[in-house]
Design an enzyme around this catalytic site. Sequence first.
Site, mmCIF file in Angstrom:
data_model
loop_
_atom_site.group_PDB
_atom_site.id
_atom_site.type_symbol
_atom_site.label_atom_id
_atom_site.label_comp_id
_atom_site.label_asym_id
_atom_site.label_seq_id
_atom_site.Cartn_x
_atom_site.Cartn_y
_atom_site.Cartn_z
ATOM 1 N N THR A 36 0.838 -1.216 0.000
ATOM 2 C CA THR A 36 0.000 0.000 0.000
ATOM 3 C C THR A 36 0.867 1.258 0.000
ATOM 4 O OG1 THR A 36 -0.165 0.084 2.424
ATOM 5 C CG2 THR A 36 -1.901 -1.119 1.251
ATOM 6 N N ASP A 57 8.802 -8.449 2.502
ATOM 7 C CA ASP A 57 7.522 -8.682 3.187
ATOM 8 C C ASP A 57 7.842 -9.169 4.601
ATOM 9 O OD1 ASP A 57 5.208 -9.778 4.232
ATOM 10 O OD2 ASP A 57 4.595 -10.743 2.361
ATOM 11 N N ASN A 100 7.742 -11.903 13.836
ATOM 12 C CA ASN A 100 9.100 -11.855 13.258
ATOM 13 C C ASN A 100 9.901 -10.690 13.820
ATOM 14 O OD1 ASN A 100 8.792 -14.090 11.632
ATOM 15 N ND2 ASN A 100 8.112 -12.924 9.849
ATOM 16 N N TYR A 146 -8.489 -6.100 10.840
ATOM 17 C CA TYR A 146 -7.521 -5.079 11.260
ATOM 18 C C TYR A 146 -7.499 -4.987 12.787
ATOM 19 C CZ TYR A 146 -5.379 -0.355 11.368
ATOM 20 O OH TYR A 146 -4.565 0.743 11.588
ATOM 21 N N TYR A 160 6.162 -10.820 24.874
ATOM 22 C CA TYR A 160 7.619 -10.744 24.696
ATOM 23 C C TYR A 160 8.245 -9.871 25.793
ATOM 24 C CZ TYR A 160 8.696 -13.396 20.500
ATOM 25 O OH TYR A 160 8.934 -14.417 19.622
ATOM 26 N N ARG A 187 -9.346 6.895 2.720
ATOM 27 C CA ARG A 187 -9.537 7.554 4.018
ATOM 28 C C ARG A 187 -10.139 8.937 3.783
ATOM 29 N NH1 ARG A 187 -4.115 5.759 7.315
ATOM 30 N NH2 ARG A 187 -3.115 5.817 5.282
#
Length: 327
Positions: A36, A57, A100, A146, A160, A187
Amino acid sequence: MKTVLITGAAGFLGSHLCDRFIDENFRVIGMDNLITGDLQNILHLLEHPRFTFYNHDVTQYISMDEDIDYILHFASPASPIDYLKIPIQTLKVGAMGTHNLLGLAKAKKARILIASTSEIYGDPLEHPQHESYHGNVSSIGPRGVYDEAKRYMEAITMAYHRFHGIETRIVRIFNTFGPRMRLNDGRVIPAFIGQALRDEPLTLFGDGSQTRSFCYIEDQVEGIYRLLMSDYHLPVNIGNPEEITINQLANEISDVIGKPLEIITHKLPEGDPVKRKPDISKAKEILDWEPQISREEGLQKTYAYFKNLPKEKLWNTEHRNFERYYK
Ligand code: NAD
Ligand code: UDP
């Protein structure tokens, strides 16, 4: 010299963060898969000696030889139409991408800040929204891809922090606007300004009585920077508490552009929150932060930016058929 990794670097917020950290004398590594984002947003940095860009990615394993001191995880579709169009990628970047990056933060002993959102409050039953409010989110609604990705993101970040003891920061960002948003990302501010520039009517969803609180990008970046440098690990709202209806916003955009604008109404999308306004008492107390730039000034600067974009960006009406996504 400290090194910062910024994911979502070619996006709206990420690119402004890259600029800020370059200005603060950091070595900046930007990462983005351009799903995006737009490389144009960081074109001016590509030749900079302290800037490196990786097209990657973040849901795929991230391998880095460099030492990293700070990570800012901003990769994620953020416009409601974007995340309705690419729902699985949205869930993956919030879940696997965050996992990750937390793993990388642990390996590098880096401090990590993750970009959460006011959407974790859903369609809020408490107003304004304080960080202690747990939210009203539908896991199976259209926005769930989302909202729940971001809620998972907060949960794994806290895990974590608690389990591995890594230094974490969580910013809950409220509607932010400014130059480098995609003109047609759907938006409301870019949508209305784009429509005005094309002499099209503004597409007002519902009766326009729903509210939002819009923060200008410079204020947002300052808040994020201060939070990263603070020693506070619990979530902090960063946004402008000045709340307006979307009707009022349409009028203000008409004032900025200097002509009356026609309005057509469409059905309010399912799950569209009725009201939203941050309680920023925590940010004031902990970060000594509050917004400095008025909405009027922010809208003027944003309009000046959109007005000067090349014609093909203005006429790339990628989300014109928004009704396909908003059921
Ligand atoms: P944006 O779409 O302009 O930027 C997001 C960037 O992330 C894009 O450049 C995109 O290509 C990149 N990206 C997406 N998935 C990726 C992946 N798997 N790997 C690598 N890169 C990927 O959106 P934005 O407004 O700049 O939002 C940035 C962050 O801030 C997001 O995490 C968003 O949830 C959060 N946020 C923004 C707002 C706002 O008002 N702008 C409000 C709340 C939260
Ligand atoms: N909105 C609108 N017309 C548009 C785009 C958005 O009336 O063309 C409304 C939308 O229904 C919402 C508000 O503007 O109530 C803000 O929408 P946006 O997509 O900017 O972000 P959100 O805060 O909903 O994530």
